[in-house]
Design an enzyme around this catalytic site. Structure first.
Site, PDB file in Angstrom:
ATOM      1  N   HIS A  55     -16.625  20.773  35.602  1.00 30.10           N
ATOM      2  CA  HIS A  55     -16.351  20.748  34.161  1.00 30.10           C
ATOM      3  C   HIS A  55     -14.883  20.532  33.813  1.00 30.10           C
ATOM      4  O   HIS A  55     -14.523  20.634  32.637  1.00 30.10           O
ATOM      5  CB  HIS A  55     -16.779  22.052  33.503  1.00 30.10           C
ATOM      6  CG  HIS A  55     -18.257  22.268  33.448  1.00 30.10           C
ATOM      7  ND1 HIS A  55     -19.049  21.814  32.425  1.00 30.10           N
ATOM      8  CD2 HIS A  55     -19.083  22.897  34.302  1.00 30.10           C
ATOM      9  CE1 HIS A  55     -20.304  22.168  32.637  1.00 30.10           C
ATOM     10  NE2 HIS A  55     -20.353  22.830  33.778  1.00 30.10           N
ATOM     11  N   LYS A 109     -11.713  25.246  18.092  1.00 30.80           N
ATOM     12  CA  LYS A 109     -12.012  25.257  19.528  1.00 30.80           C
ATOM     13  C   LYS A 109     -11.036  26.237  20.165  1.00 30.80           C
ATOM     14  O   LYS A 109     -10.135  26.733  19.493  1.00 30.80           O
ATOM     15  CB  LYS A 109     -11.847  23.865  20.148  1.00 30.80           C
ATOM     16  CG  LYS A 109     -10.550  23.142  19.720  1.00 30.80           C
ATOM     17  CD  LYS A 109     -10.481  21.725  20.287  1.00 30.80           C
ATOM     18  CE  LYS A 109     -11.237  20.706  19.470  1.00 30.80           C
ATOM     19  NZ  LYS A 109     -12.160  19.904  20.221  1.00 30.80           N
ATOM     20  N   ARG A 110     -11.217  26.528  21.458  1.00 34.29           N
ATOM     21  CA  ARG A 110     -10.239  27.399  22.117  1.00 34.29           C
ATOM     22  C   ARG A 110      -8.828  26.827  21.940  1.00 34.29           C
ATOM     23  O   ARG A 110      -8.637  25.606  21.897  1.00 34.29           O
ATOM     24  CB  ARG A 110     -10.578  27.510  23.609  1.00 34.29           C
ATOM     25  CG  ARG A 110     -11.806  28.348  23.879  1.00 34.29           C
ATOM     26  CD  ARG A 110     -11.584  29.777  23.414  1.00 34.29           C
ATOM     27  NE  ARG A 110     -10.642  30.441  24.263  1.00 34.29           N
ATOM     28  CZ  ARG A 110     -10.923  31.455  25.083  1.00 34.29           C
ATOM     29  NH1 ARG A 110     -12.151  31.934  25.124  1.00 34.29           N
ATOM     30  NH2 ARG A 110     -10.001  32.002  25.829  1.00 34.29           N
ATOM     31  N   LYS A 120      -5.395  20.865  24.374  1.00 39.66           N
ATOM     32  CA  LYS A 120      -6.170  20.469  23.188  1.00 39.66           C
ATOM     33  C   LYS A 120      -5.256  20.128  22.007  1.00 39.66           C
ATOM     34  O   LYS A 120      -5.691  19.618  20.988  1.00 39.66           O
ATOM     35  CB  LYS A 120      -7.146  21.576  22.802  1.00 39.66           C
ATOM     36  CG  LYS A 120      -8.229  21.840  23.865  1.00 39.66           C
ATOM     37  CD  LYS A 120      -9.155  22.970  23.447  1.00 39.66           C
ATOM     38  CE  LYS A 120     -10.082  23.465  24.542  1.00 39.66           C
ATOM     39  NZ  LYS A 120     -11.309  22.673  24.695  1.00 39.66           N
ATOM     40  N   THR A 168     -17.988  19.286  23.246  1.00 39.55           N
ATOM     41  CA  THR A 168     -19.323  19.136  22.680  1.00 39.55           C
ATOM     42  C   THR A 168     -19.291  19.375  21.178  1.00 39.55           C
ATOM     43  O   THR A 168     -20.212  18.971  20.472  1.00 39.55           O
ATOM     44  CB  THR A 168     -20.355  20.091  23.326  1.00 39.55           C
ATOM     45  OG1 THR A 168     -19.855  21.411  23.290  1.00 39.55           O
ATOM     46  CG2 THR A 168     -20.640  19.689  24.757  1.00 39.55           C
ATOM     47  N   LYS A 184     -21.314  17.821  17.664  1.00 42.87           N
ATOM     48  CA  LYS A 184     -21.906  18.597  16.566  1.00 42.87           C
ATOM     49  C   LYS A 184     -21.409  18.092  15.213  1.00 42.87           C
ATOM     50  O   LYS A 184     -22.181  17.941  14.266  1.00 42.87           O
ATOM     51  CB  LYS A 184     -21.561  20.085  16.728  1.00 42.87           C
ATOM     52  CG  LYS A 184     -22.194  20.693  17.975  1.00 42.87           C
ATOM     53  CD  LYS A 184     -21.603  22.041  18.373  1.00 42.87           C
ATOM     54  CE  LYS A 184     -22.005  22.362  19.820  1.00 42.87           C
ATOM     55  NZ  LYS A 184     -21.230  23.461  20.426  1.00 42.87           N
TER      56      LYS A 184
HETATM   57  C1  GL7 Z   1     -15.230  22.667  29.957  1.00 39.46           C
HETATM   58  C2  GL7 Z   1     -14.468  21.491  29.359  1.00 39.46           C
HETATM   59  O1  GL7 Z   1     -13.166  21.875  29.079  1.00 39.46           O
HETATM   60  C3  GL7 Z   1     -15.156  20.879  28.135  1.00 39.46           C
HETATM   61  O2  GL7 Z   1     -14.511  19.671  27.806  1.00 39.46           O
HETATM   62  C4  GL7 Z   1     -16.619  20.603  28.411  1.00 39.46           C
HETATM   63  O3  GL7 Z   1     -17.257  20.128  27.247  1.00 39.46           O
HETATM   64  C5  GL7 Z   1     -17.279  21.891  28.880  1.00 39.46           C
HETATM   65  C6  GL7 Z   1     -18.734  21.714  29.180  1.00 39.46           C
HETATM   66  O4  GL7 Z   1     -18.942  20.700  30.099  1.00 39.46           O
HETATM   67  O5  GL7 Z   1     -16.628  22.365  30.064  1.00 39.46           O
HETATM   68  N1  GL7 Z   1     -14.682  22.970  31.244  1.00 39.46           N
HETATM   69  C7  GL7 Z   1     -14.299  24.248  31.334  1.00 39.46           C
HETATM   70  O6  GL7 Z   1     -13.825  24.800  32.339  1.00 39.46           O
HETATM   71  N2  GL7 Z   1     -14.504  24.858  30.160  1.00 39.46           N
HETATM   72  C8  GL7 Z   1     -15.043  23.984  29.278  1.00 39.46           C
HETATM   73  O7  GL7 Z   1     -15.382  24.255  28.165  1.00 39.46           O
HETATM   74  C9  GL7 Z   1     -14.222  26.258  29.893  1.00 39.46           C
END
Ligand code: GL7
Length: 838
Positions: free
Chosen positions: A374, A567-568, A573, A678, A682
């Site tokens: 991820h 978002k976080r 970001k 994601t 949305k």
């Molecule tokens: C993340 C990515 O940062 C995010 O872009 C992605 O949509 C998500 C789900 O695949 O995974 N990777 C990660 O370590 N976190 C995310 O949210 C915490």
């Protein structure tokens, strides 16, 4: 024994074993029953929360019935199942979704209405289940919804944290964190399975011995034990009888206290050890995309993977099949590297406990697991120090070293005499102390590795897993672009729009087949439809404006352009870049004549999101946003032309209100850093446009909706390295507009500039890792393009409709089907309604 029951007994059961009818009276009876018995309340002594509890308990009864039916039928048919291992499931509220998926939303609303309560208020009384940080956890929740809806036999496995993600409050502009003790009231959405208790071990030593055939074997002699207790969370599919399960583990002390210390008369120490056991599932680590490296976190990971595997193996063994059938019956998906220990644990079970030989066992293991990566951010890569790992899991460490040894021997055979290659690919990093690279272990132990958006999957093939692609071939590395569930993110969150879509398309089939939204393309030029479309957007903005008034005390106009970044909070970001551009906008407005001001597009800039408690720079960004908001919102020279809002405690339920109300949302990460995102999906699904970079899923969204309906700016992923290099070594000057903005901060326009110095210094030439300066000019231009486009409302509404119409691809139903077909090789299993026992 049921098979020996006389016929009358079976008949009696079958007569009684009927699902509750779904008429309003039955539903009301069950609500009242729960009020007066389970909750021990009386009608005149009820508030919205009691009503929520009663409705929840009543819905829960039905969920449990479906859950039971599904699990019973699955046990009997025993098809291949997938197990989704995720340390985070960010479920949010359950009630609305449960009623929707059960197909009972309307009758329950009517039923509780007649009993004197408004469903909207009742729904609002539920607090979020926030067992996740951000996207990664929310993705797991969307996937569980799709798996159940598509009738795949699937279980999620996770941890039942006592404390979810912290609650955020803003105190004098700063983030303050408060514990989220979400279990204060019983949680109606779980079934405690106190009978399912699995011993989990830690520490101790390894005993090696020769077995009867003279083969050297190893046995782990653990030094500590705790129990894992199962809590099951039913996940009903939409418009189906299928109801899947998420099993969450809670740690409890073993009943028999540590005998040695007990015998030594050390009662206090044994009680202390027992308390330690409960700590394992006490709290969710609040880091998103960063690794904390704490021993307790490693304990969580082992506790969870060992309990889950124990459960999976026990279920498999019931069928009396041969071990070689295991991968035919079981697929395990690793959601990030967090559950990678499951690979080692399964190898240990097969070799040490089931006495398989190493190679046969390893073949089974690697055919069972698949791994989703991820992130490529270096700070997020999980590594565990060998000494700490050895102390907690001595036998597992030996197995990791053996996995690595055999793996590197094969690499060496294929690519002889390349020591650098072996060093790069090794599961063990040669550092002081040595580190276990969990991503490498996950790749070596899995048959498929996937990224979460096209760009990201290409990036991992070209960067962090490049050597592995050369070794294994590229077939092992695939892409599955993330998705979101249309049930929660359109049908529930934007019910009015959802009704309009159904009315326009003539059916609600789009809820299960999101590609059908394409039918809306025909309506793009339909004036009547456009009007309805915009009226709904406006109503959603009014609702958000009310929330902002209530939570932040700020008055915003729903006629302004709503610009959202929620978002976080993370440097990559670039919320920092956003607020810097807001300052630029502010300074520009202040320099205008009244006549010029009349042409300015009014904008409300809305922020939300949590920063990890230890992430100093991210927390300063929150402070800066609030300081800027303070000045801008009170400046009479600005008025309604610009408002800045930071909504505290962003979570799933807030997102359900914010997302449908946005005109523009920002997804502006430095290219190549956001694996997918994601929330971008949305917003667009709800007819909001994107201002974004060529990063993550933005790229595929652009491909689907067309470049006229999205605002793109900034450098591309392949340019990032050169830009950093140029900055560092070629003395590229800072963007002049940005210089002006920084000067304004340093002059003290927004509180004492000393506060923000550490933040500003991240932009020093050569240190601006996320390339804010390099992207700033094009970001400002893109913002101007947004303003201009928004002024032309006739065109804007068309863009908005086209957005929604072309988002079918981003349904999590599509994602899950890709996983099922290409990675898990599982088939849907349809549960039949109201079976009789036989
Ligand atoms: C993340 C990515 O940062 C995010 O872009 C992605 O949509 C998500 C789900 O695949 O995974 N990777 C990660 O370590 N976190 C995310 O949210 C915490």
């Amino acid at each position: 024994e049921r098979s020996k029951w006389p016929k009358e007994t079976i008949d009696l059961w079958n007569r009684l074993y009927k699902k509750d009818a779904a008429d309003i009276e039955t539903i009301q009876k069950s609500i009242v029953h729960h009020v007066t018995t389970t909750l021990a309340r009386a009608a005149y002594n009820m508030d919205n929360f009691t009503a929520y509890q009663a409705v929840a308990l009543s819905a829960r009864d039905r969920l449990i019935a479906q859950w039971n039916e599904t699990q019973g039928q699955l046990s009997k048919a025993d098809p291949k199942r997938v197990y989704y291992l995720s340390l985070e499931f960010l479920l949010g509220r359950s009630m609305d979704n449960a009623l929707l998926n059960l197909g009972l939303k309307d009758v329950y609303a009517k039923g509780i209405g007649q009993l004197g309560f408004r469903m909207e208020d009742v729904v609002e009384s539920e607090s979020d289940a926030a067992l996740g940080n951000g996207n990664l956890g929310r993705l797991a929740a969307c996937y569980m919804d799709s798996l159940a809806t598509l009738e795949y036999p699937a279980w999620g496995y996770g941890l039942r944290y006592n404390y979810g993600i912290f609650q955020q409050r803003i105190i004098e502009g700063y983030q303050a964190e408060f514990p989220d003790y979400w279990l204060n009231f019983d949680n109606p959405w779980e079934l405690p399975r106190l009978d399912i208790s699995i011993p989990i071990y830690f520490a101790g030593h390894v005993h090696s011995f020769q077995d009867e055939y003279g083969v050297t074997r190893h046995k782990w002699v653990p030094g500590q034990s705790v129990q894992a207790i199962a809590y099951d969370v039913p996940i009903p599919g939409y418009d189906t009888e299928n109801c899947n399960n998420i099993r969450l583990w809670r740690s409890k002390p073993t009943r028999v206290f540590d005998l040695t210390s007990f015998n030594e008369g050390n009662y206090e120490k044994s009680v202390e050890d027992a308390t330690q056991a409960e700590k394992i599932t006490s709290v969710l680590y609040p880091n998103d995309n960063t690794m904390a490296g704490k021993e307790l976190r490693l304990k969580q990971q082992y506790f969870w993977t060992a309990a889950s595997l124990h459960d999976i193996v026990r279920r498999f063994k019931k069928s009396q099949r041969d071990w070689s059938d295991f991968p035919e019956q079981v697929a395990i998906q690793l959601n990030d590297t967090h559950p990678t220990l499951a690979i080692v644990e399964l190898q240990r079970i097969l070799v040490d406990e089931e006495q398989l030989n190493w190679d046969d066992a390893w073949e089974i293991v690697t055919r069972t697991f698949a791994f989703t990566n991820h992130t490529v951010l270096p700070e997020a890569m999980e590594k565990w120090s060998v000494p700490m790992f050895e102390y907690l899991l001595p036998r597992h460490l030996q197995i990791v070293f053996d996995i690595n040894l055999f793996f590197l021997q094969k690499v060496e055979k294929r690519f002889p005499n390349d020591r650098e290659l072996l060093k790069r690919m090794s599961i063990i990093e040669e550092a002081q102390p040595q580190q276990i690279r969990m991503a490498h272990l996950a790749v070596v132990g899995s048959h498929k590795v996937n990224g979460v958006a096209a760009l990201h999957s290409n990036l991992i093939r070209d960067t962090i897993f490049k050597d592995f692609v050369e070794y294994y071939g590229s077939d092992k590395f695939v892409n599955v672009t993330n998705g979101i569930t249309s049930r929660r993110w359109l049908n529930q969150a934007n019910h009015k729009l959802s009704e309009l879509i159904t009315e326009t398309l003539g059916s609600d089939a789009w809820i299960k087949d999101l590609d059908l939204l394409k039918g809306l393309n025909k309506k793009v030029d339909d004036k009547v439809f456009q009007k309805k479309w915009m009226a709904i957007k406006r109503a959603n903005k009014v609702r958000l404006a009310e929330l902002i008034k209530e939570r932040c005390g700020i008055e915003v106009s729903p006629d302004a352009l709503f610009d959202v970044q929620v978002k976080r909070i993370h440097e990559y970001k670039r919320q920092f870049m956003n607020i810097l551009a807001v300052i630029h906008r502010y300074r520009t407005i202040k320099s205008l004549t009244p006549a010029q001001k009349a042409n300015v597009q009014p904008r409300v800039v809305i922020f939300g999101g949590k920063a990890a408690p230890g992430y100093y720079v991210a927390k300063l960004v929150i402070k800066l946003i609030n300081s800027v908001a303070n000045v801008v919102n009170q400046d009479p020279a600005v008025g309604d032309l610009l408002k800045v809002v930071f909504i505290p405690d962003y979570n799933v339920s807030l997102a359900e209100v914010i997302v449908p109300a946005s005109d523009i949302s920002q997804h502006i990460s430095t290219a190549g850093t956001e694996a997918s995102g994601t929330s971008n999906m949305k917003f667009v699904l709800n007819g909001g446009l994107i201002l974004g970079t060529m990063d993550g899923a933005n790229i595929e969204i652009l491909e689907e909706i067309g470049e006229d309906n999205i605002f793109i700016f900034g450098c591309l992923a392949h340019e990032v390295e050169d830009l950093r290099y140029a900055q560092r070594y070629r003395g590229v000057p800072m963007d002049p507009a940005l210089q002006g903005v920084l000067a304004a901060i340093e002059k003290g326009t927004f509180e004492d500039p000393k506060i923000f110095q550490p933040l500003i210094s991240t932009l020093t030439i050569g240190k601006d890792y996320y390339l804010i300066s390099a992207d700033f000019a094009s970001y400002l231009r893109a913002n101007q393009a947004v303003d201009a486009a928004y002024k032309d409302q006739d065109e804007w509404v068309k863009k908005s409709i086209r957005c929604t119409a072309n988002m079918g691809k981003f349904s999590s139903d599509r994602s899950v089907k890709e996983y099922a077909d290409n990675i898990w090789h599982i088939k849907p299993f349809k549960v039949v309604d109201n079976q009789q026992i036989d």
